[in-house]
Write a protein that holds these residues in place. Structure first.
Motif, PDB file in Angstrom:
ATOM      1  N   CYS A  38      66.795 109.353  90.685  1.00  0.00           N
ATOM      2  CA  CYS A  38      66.635 109.009  89.276  1.00  0.00           C
ATOM      3  C   CYS A  38      67.342 110.038  88.396  1.00  0.00           C
ATOM      4  CB  CYS A  38      65.150 108.932  88.923  1.00  0.00           C
ATOM      5  SG  CYS A  38      64.815 108.252  87.294  1.00  0.00           S
ATOM      6  N   ILE A 212      59.052 111.824  83.768  1.00  0.00           N
ATOM      7  CA  ILE A 212      59.042 110.898  84.906  1.00  0.00           C
ATOM      8  C   ILE A 212      58.293 111.568  86.048  1.00  0.00           C
ATOM      9  CG2 ILE A 212      60.468 109.713  86.625  1.00  0.00           C
ATOM     10  CD1 ILE A 212      62.632 109.476  84.466  1.00  0.00           C
ATOM     11  N   ALA A 214      57.516 111.641  89.660  1.00  0.00           N
ATOM     12  CA  ALA A 214      58.009 111.171  90.961  1.00  0.00           C
ATOM     13  C   ALA A 214      57.454 112.079  92.054  1.00  0.00           C
ATOM     14  CB  ALA A 214      59.537 111.164  90.979  1.00  0.00           C
ATOM     15  N   THR A 345      58.310 100.863  92.832  1.00  0.00           N
ATOM     16  CA  THR A 345      58.103 100.400  91.466  1.00  0.00           C
ATOM     17  C   THR A 345      58.093 101.564  90.493  1.00  0.00           C
ATOM     18  OG1 THR A 345      56.679  99.002  90.082  1.00  0.00           O
ATOM     19  CG2 THR A 345      55.585 100.557  91.542  1.00  0.00           C
ATOM     20  N   HIS A 346      58.159 101.252  89.216  1.00  0.00           N
ATOM     21  CA  HIS A 346      57.933 102.245  88.169  1.00  0.00           C
ATOM     22  C   HIS A 346      57.175 101.573  87.044  1.00  0.00           C
ATOM     23  CE1 HIS A 346      61.013 100.599  85.419  1.00  0.00           C
ATOM     24  NE2 HIS A 346      61.778 100.461  86.491  1.00  0.00           N
ATOM     25  N   HIS A 354      56.440 108.003  82.635  1.00  0.00           N
ATOM     26  CA  HIS A 354      56.737 106.947  83.604  1.00  0.00           C
ATOM     27  C   HIS A 354      56.374 107.421  85.000  1.00  0.00           C
ATOM     28  CE1 HIS A 354      59.208 104.590  80.713  1.00  0.00           C
ATOM     29  NE2 HIS A 354      59.410 105.788  80.198  1.00  0.00           N
ATOM     30  N   LEU A 356      56.992 106.858  88.932  1.00  0.00           N
ATOM     31  CA  LEU A 356      58.010 106.319  89.837  1.00  0.00           C
ATOM     32  C   LEU A 356      57.504 106.467  91.263  1.00  0.00           C
ATOM     33  CD1 LEU A 356      60.899 105.225  90.389  1.00  0.00           C
ATOM     34  CD2 LEU A 356      61.697 107.603  90.317  1.00  0.00           C
ATOM     35  N   LEU A 373      64.845 102.600  86.589  1.00  0.00           N
ATOM     36  CA  LEU A 373      64.106 103.447  85.657  1.00  0.00           C
ATOM     37  C   LEU A 373      65.059 104.327  84.848  1.00  0.00           C
ATOM     38  CD1 LEU A 373      61.596 104.570  84.381  1.00  0.00           C
ATOM     39  CD2 LEU A 373      61.307 106.079  86.369  1.00  0.00           C
TER      40      LEU A 373
END
Length: 387
Positions: A38, A212, A214, A345-346, A354, A356, A373
């Motif tokens: 990302c 984000i 992750a 998915t996100h 967000h 992720l 994303l």
């Protein structure tokens, strides 16, 4: 806080390197393959945004699920309607990233009953005589074949994407624990004492327009604990036992009863199926084989025992079960939507935050979802696989 793009980002690998930044446009927590990919895509799509990629360990993190992921790309895993994404994902792994070692390798998926697209196992084993002692064609007389399948190293994806993001201008902060706070993140830079304890050396609060998350299996918990957001996602602990049966570059990947036998390092790495999410607070423990404690968790051990007739090699000394959990590599795996069969998915779990998630199907669709994303954050319309 958009500025002009930088040629190369900065890297802080240890606490001896002073970190004074207080604000970024985007902060990505977690430099596994999803977070690193990302970051790379976001730098390409919006090079004017200041971006920080923060990771608790190194690059790649050798304790994360990315290292132990199967690394098997196969069209058999693609949900209906996602075929073009999967093909684009493969193109990134095969041609766009360096040092991933993407290797075309057929996949044989065995069954006890006849079905659409399945061929006799005996015919397949005639082409792969080295599998004669691994698969019993009487117990598993039919199989589906994916001749377009391939294997690769997910850890190399994280490394290649992370390095690529830095070259494209992203900053990288390693050995740092992160927590979500209103308007940004709290970063705890970690160090090791003389007694080998990991401690917090210094703490920084960094403002960010977009965060984000992750963090793999820890991502949903971080969103729920730090923000009070309910996500509905889950996690499971998956181990990767070893089957020391000789393999070569021509040996196909095998599947039976949900168990994947991935040729690797001259043998098979076993990737067991995930049947359900593990409950909150679950601590994985080993099982017992004929009364003897072993390092494979009970659920996985039951799967292996149930397949010993169909895969006779599992009933031999070639199977490594260890004496404790420490002997059998394992990691927590994110389950998007709480299910093992849900694609990566996100979602936006709070304004500007967000989540992720990769999960068990990240091998085939992870790169595309990370790109999706990145494009959303960058405000880019359209996706390359739609053209």
């Amino acid at each position: 806080m958009t500025g002009r793009a930088k040629a190369t980002g900065r890297v802080w690998a240890h606490v001896g390197q002073t970190f004074v930044e207080r604000e970024y446009d985007v902060v990505i927590l977690g430099a596994g393959r999803m977070g690193a990919a990302c970051a790379l895509f976001l730098r390409r799509l919006a090079p004017g945004l200041r971006l920080l990629l923060a990771e608790r360990g190194g690059l790649p993190n050798e304790e994360g699920a990315t290292i132990l992921a199967p690394g098997v790309w196969t069209g058999l895993d693609v949900p209906p309607g996602r075929e073009r994404e999967a093909v684009w994902d493969r193109s990134q792994l095969e041609r766009e990233l360096n040092d991933v070692q993407f290797q075309p390798r057929s996949l044989l998926d065995f069954y006890a009953a006849e079905g659409e697209g399945r061929v006799p196992t005996a015919d397949l084993l005639a082409h792969f005589p080295d599998l004669a002692d691994v698969v019993d064609p009487h117990a598993l007389p039919f199989a589906r074949v994916d001749e377009d399948a391939a294997t690769y190293r997910p850890g190399s994806v994280a490394l290649a994407c992370g390095q690529g993001a830095v070259r494209a201008g992203a900053d990288l902060l390693l050995n740092t624990h992160a927590a979500l706070i209103p308007g940004g993140v709290c970063l705890e830079r970690l160090t090791v004492t003389n007694t080998h304890e990991v401690v917090t050396h210094e703490t920084h609060e960094v403002r960010a327009g977009v965060v984000i998350v992750a963090l793999g299996a820890e991502g949903p918990h971080a969103a729920e604990h730090d923000l009070g957001a309910h996500t509905g996602h889950g996690r499971a602990y998956r181990q990767s036992p070893r089957l020391n049966v000789p393999t070569t570059d021509a040996t196909p990947t095998l599947r039976a009863g949900g168990l994947t036998l991935r040729p690797q390092n001259g043998g098979f790495t076993l990737v067991p199926p995930i049947h359900h999410r593990d409950p909150h607070g679950y601590v994985p423990v080993g099982g017992r084989l004929t009364g003897v404690p072993v390092g494979v968790r009970r659920e996985t051990l039951e799967d292996l025992i149930g397949l010993m007739d169909a895969l006779p090699a599992l009933a031999t000394g070639a199977l490594e079960v260890g004496r404790s959990l420490a002997d059998v590599p394992g990691a927590w795996v994110a389950l998007p939507g709480g299910r093992a069969d849900t694609p990566p998915t996100h979602e936006e779990v709070a304004p500007g935050v967000h989540l992720l998630l990769g999960g068990p199907l990240a091998d085939t669709l992870g790169m595309a979802v990370a790109y999706d994303l990145a494009a959303r954050v960058a405000g880019v319309e359209g996706r390359p696989w739609e053209r």
